[in-house]
Design a protein around this motif. Structure first.
Motif, PDB file in Angstrom:
ATOM      1  N   ASP A  55       0.794  -1.224   0.000  1.00  0.00           N
ATOM      2  CA  ASP A  55       0.000   0.000   0.000  1.00  0.00           C
ATOM      3  C   ASP A  55       0.829   1.278   0.000  1.00  0.00           C
ATOM      4  OD1 ASP A  55       0.898  -0.221   2.611  1.00  0.00           O
ATOM      5  OD2 ASP A  55      -1.088  -0.167   3.547  1.00  0.00           O
ATOM      6  N   ASP A  66      -5.298  -2.556  -3.010  1.00  0.00           N
ATOM      7  CA  ASP A  66      -6.083  -3.759  -2.721  1.00  0.00           C
ATOM      8  C   ASP A  66      -5.949  -4.111  -1.243  1.00  0.00           C
ATOM      9  OD1 ASP A  66      -3.993  -6.243  -2.501  1.00  0.00           O
ATOM     10  OD2 ASP A  66      -3.282  -4.730  -3.921  1.00  0.00           O
ATOM     11  N   THR A  67      -6.757  -5.057  -0.789  1.00  0.00           N
ATOM     12  CA  THR A  67      -6.790  -5.396   0.632  1.00  0.00           C
ATOM     13  C   THR A  67      -5.693  -6.368   1.061  1.00  0.00           C
ATOM     14  OG1 THR A  67      -8.277  -7.287   0.309  1.00  0.00           O
ATOM     15  CG2 THR A  67      -9.297  -5.103   0.655  1.00  0.00           C
ATOM     16  N   THR A 104      -3.380  -2.054   8.054  1.00  0.00           N
ATOM     17  CA  THR A 104      -3.282  -3.437   7.578  1.00  0.00           C
ATOM     18  C   THR A 104      -4.065  -4.365   8.497  1.00  0.00           C
ATOM     19  OG1 THR A 104      -1.015  -2.843   6.973  1.00  0.00           O
ATOM     20  CG2 THR A 104      -1.679  -5.131   6.649  1.00  0.00           C
ATOM     21  N   ARG A 115      -7.661  -4.326   7.670  1.00  0.00           N
ATOM     22  CA  ARG A 115      -8.008  -5.043   6.442  1.00  0.00           C
ATOM     23  C   ARG A 115      -8.109  -6.551   6.652  1.00  0.00           C
ATOM     24  NH1 ARG A 115      -3.914  -1.639   3.729  1.00  0.00           N
ATOM     25  NH2 ARG A 115      -2.546  -3.456   3.556  1.00  0.00           N
TER      26      ARG A 115
END
Length: 334
Positions: A116, A131-132, A155, A158
């Motif tokens: 990320d 994206d996750t 994070t 997520r």
């Protein structure tokens, strides 16, 4: 969530080189074979297993296209040995470069996660993804998190409680090897090592899943960007901090390889599956509390790296490794 399954898992520690993609792929390939010889069915390679990252302008030409030799190696190992395997490299798509973690299944299916936020000088070589990191696989839901993604609460948000396995890896720098204030830098190195050592266990406890963490053990040399908006550098020589670990869902250490041990494999039997997280995420951006020097480096190097990336992209230096190889071959024919 899938029912618990025990699997032989291996996290690999490499001693990669800067901007030597063929050598690094072969080096990783040999270590994967070692892991398989020790019974591994699940294998983790580190972040940037195709090239170490330091400010060295050769790295601008070290991203790979979506179909590439590193991915070919992972697919071949997955197919031949019937293993699941993951690791990250620089991947160029649509004109930008990402730090892409790929997770390959035995049938050849490929899952991708783009880190990320680039960390410090990494901003010179890639941009962040969105994206996750959550991947639906034949092993159940797997979470991918790369290096400093494992020290950020976003994070955790997520992935917490959503995965039965965490595939992580790092390319974790230490002090820059400067002679001035040597005592300070020695203390910095020791504190940085303690932070790296506990990060995989802390992250597994926050998510509630077993974890593989693969690292680097090289000593690398290159530049430290001095002034944002320029390419002025100071020379550095830094140790990559290793801490290759296999962690169970309770956050317990099952296998470990320190950077002092060099390249090699940490292997343990791992029970897959989500568990109740044993720790609460702190109400802030970072999971740990950093030293003032790390905060300074974060903001300073982020700014310096981003300007270098813009310069490399604008001047055509940002290119895939295949393009660079073909350009050299064409020049040699003239």
């Amino acid at each position: 969530m899938t029912p618990p399954k025990t699997i032989r898992a291996a996290a690999i520690q490499v001693e990669a080189r800067v901007a030597d993609i063929p050598w690094n792929i072969e080096h990783a390939s040999r270590l994967v074979d070692e892991a398989v010889d020790r019974g591994a069915e699940l294998v983790a390679l580190p972040e940037f297993f195709t090239t170490c990252i330091v400010y060295d302008e050769r790295v601008f030409g070290c991203s790979l296209p979506p179909e590439n030799p590193a991915l070919d190696m992972l697919k071949e190992k997955a197919r031949r040995h019937r293993i699941h395997i993951g690791g990250s490299y620089l991947e160029m798509r649509d004109g930008d470069v990402y730090n892409t973690y790929v997770f390959v299944e035995p049938d050849g299916k490929v899952h991708r996660h783009d880190k990320d936020l680039p960390t410090m000088v990494e901003n010179a070589f890639y941009v962040g993804g969105d994206d996750t990191g959550l991947m639906e696989t034949s092993l159940g839901p797997v979470g991918a998190a790369v290096c400093w993604e494992t020290v950020r609460t976003q994070t955790v948000k997520r992935l917490r409680g959503k995965v039965g396995l965490l595939m992580t890896g790092s390319h974790w720098w230490s002090e820059p090897g400067w002679n001035w204030a040597r005592g300070y830098w020695q203390r910095f190195h020791a504190g940085n090592g303690r932070l790296m050592e506990r990060t995989p266990r802390t992250f597994a406890s926050l998510i509630g899943a077993p974890l593989l963490h693969a690292g680097h053990a090289s000593v690398i040399e290159g530049g430290f960007l001095v002034l944002p908006g320029t390419r002025l550098t100071a020379p550095i020589r830094t140790q990559l901090m290793g801490e290759t670990q296999v962690i169970d869902g309770e956050g317990r250490l099952l296998a470990r390889r320190r950077y002092q041990e060099g390249a090699g494999v940490a292997v343990a039997d791992l029970q897959l599956g989500a568990v109740q997280p044993r720790a609460e995420s702190p109400p802030r951006f970072w999971i740990p509390k950093f030293s003032p020097m790390l905060y300074f480096q974060w903001y300073h190097q982020n700014a310096a790296g981003k300007s270098a990336y813009r310069w490399a992209k604008r001047t055509g230096r940002l290119r895939t490794w295949d393009d660079g190889r073909n350009a050299r071959a064409a020049a040699e024919r003239l």
